[in-house]
Design an enzyme around this catalytic site. Sequence first.
Site, PDB file in Angstrom:
ATOM      1  N   GLU A  45      47.741  35.496  43.114  1.00 57.69           N
ATOM      2  CA  GLU A  45      48.457  35.943  41.913  1.00 57.69           C
ATOM      3  C   GLU A  45      48.006  37.357  41.566  1.00 57.69           C
ATOM      4  O   GLU A  45      46.807  37.649  41.553  1.00 57.69           O
ATOM      5  CB  GLU A  45      48.181  35.017  40.728  1.00 57.69           C
ATOM      6  CG  GLU A  45      48.804  35.476  39.420  1.00 57.69           C
ATOM      7  CD  GLU A  45      48.516  34.524  38.266  1.00 57.69           C
ATOM      8  OE1 GLU A  45      48.378  33.307  38.525  1.00 57.69           O
ATOM      9  OE2 GLU A  45      48.408  34.994  37.106  1.00 57.69           O
ATOM     10  N   GLU A  84      48.977  42.008  31.455  1.00 56.17           N
ATOM     11  CA  GLU A  84      48.942  40.950  30.450  1.00 56.17           C
ATOM     12  C   GLU A  84      48.429  41.567  29.164  1.00 56.17           C
ATOM     13  O   GLU A  84      47.606  42.487  29.175  1.00 56.17           O
ATOM     14  CB  GLU A  84      48.035  39.796  30.875  1.00 56.17           C
ATOM     15  CG  GLU A  84      48.594  38.948  31.994  1.00 56.17           C
ATOM     16  CD  GLU A  84      47.678  37.779  32.325  1.00 56.17           C
ATOM     17  OE1 GLU A  84      48.045  36.632  32.001  1.00 56.17           O
ATOM     18  OE2 GLU A  84      46.599  38.025  32.909  1.00 56.17           O
TER      19      GLU A  84
END
Length: 347
Positions: free
Chosen positions: A235, A240
Amino acid sequence: MKIIINIFFSLIGLYLFVSCTKSDIGADTASTNLVLKTEISTDGSGIVIFTAKADGVASFEFDYGNGDAATVPSGLVTYQYTLAGTYTYPVTVTAKSSSGLTSRKRIDIVVTVNPATPVIVWSDEFNTDGIPDPTKWSYDIGTGSNGWGNLELQYYTSRTENVSVQNGVLRIKAIKENYAGSTYTSARLLTKGLFSFKYGKVEIKAKLPAEAGTWPALWMLGTDIGTVGWPSCGEIDIMEHRGNELNKIFGTLHYPGRSGENANGNTTMISNAATEFHIYSVEWTTSLISISVDNKTYHTVANSNAIPFNHDFFLIMNVAMGGTFGGSIGQNFTNATMEVDYIRVYK
């Protein structure tokens, strides 16, 4: 425009030529009157046209000075150097006559190759109002109980209330409402099954929500997640953010041994994450993964066969609410939106 360098080598004028240049490595061993011309491109492409001529010659052998060589019967050949930068190459041509005699000459040429210009291989500019392009985006529908949640509180939908394109911008909107057993709704878009790639640069121009409890993310997953699971698929979190730590940007890699709270990541502080668009990007090669904001790199990871970042990945964009990362949601929360101006993948 091209620079044309004409160099005439002959047995008669050899001694005089040797006395004034270091590029000649010796005299003809046969009187073939060897002539070599070069046309060096000045556009940074690294292309050089070589023309060799000699009397009674059956073929020419070129050593391009970089480890490559070729036999050229006609003496006319176009060759492209690919190493970026400006370098001097010692080019040697050997002329073989029909009688078995040979002539050999060397010249030093200077070639400039510009770094390769990245090419957009996939993008969405969000220029058409309405729903996101269905040839580029699909949706995860439901809650974290489907196996991809982190105790988040939203229900992901594909409704226009939660995701739409307006005035050249994609809008992913989280809303406080009772829906299908959840108290919040939002959207999660992905290119799985529609577009995936291995290596390149991803660039996303986005403006983030500021409200407490929001958790917007721009990220990637390995296409083999359905067979090897997470985190074995790998990932890459390009961006974020959580409204509870406004302007703090997270860039993270998850993989076996470095997942969850032990992930391989870093953070950077920026200004106006929620009021201005910023460019979030990742550059991904066989040897390095670099995560940046506004072209300023703040996290790098050496890539190798020991970690799962050497196969195809797909793209994801979403706004989550609360959960293990988003944290507490503000009591007065009603809605919040992440806006995406464009997303581009370069090779």
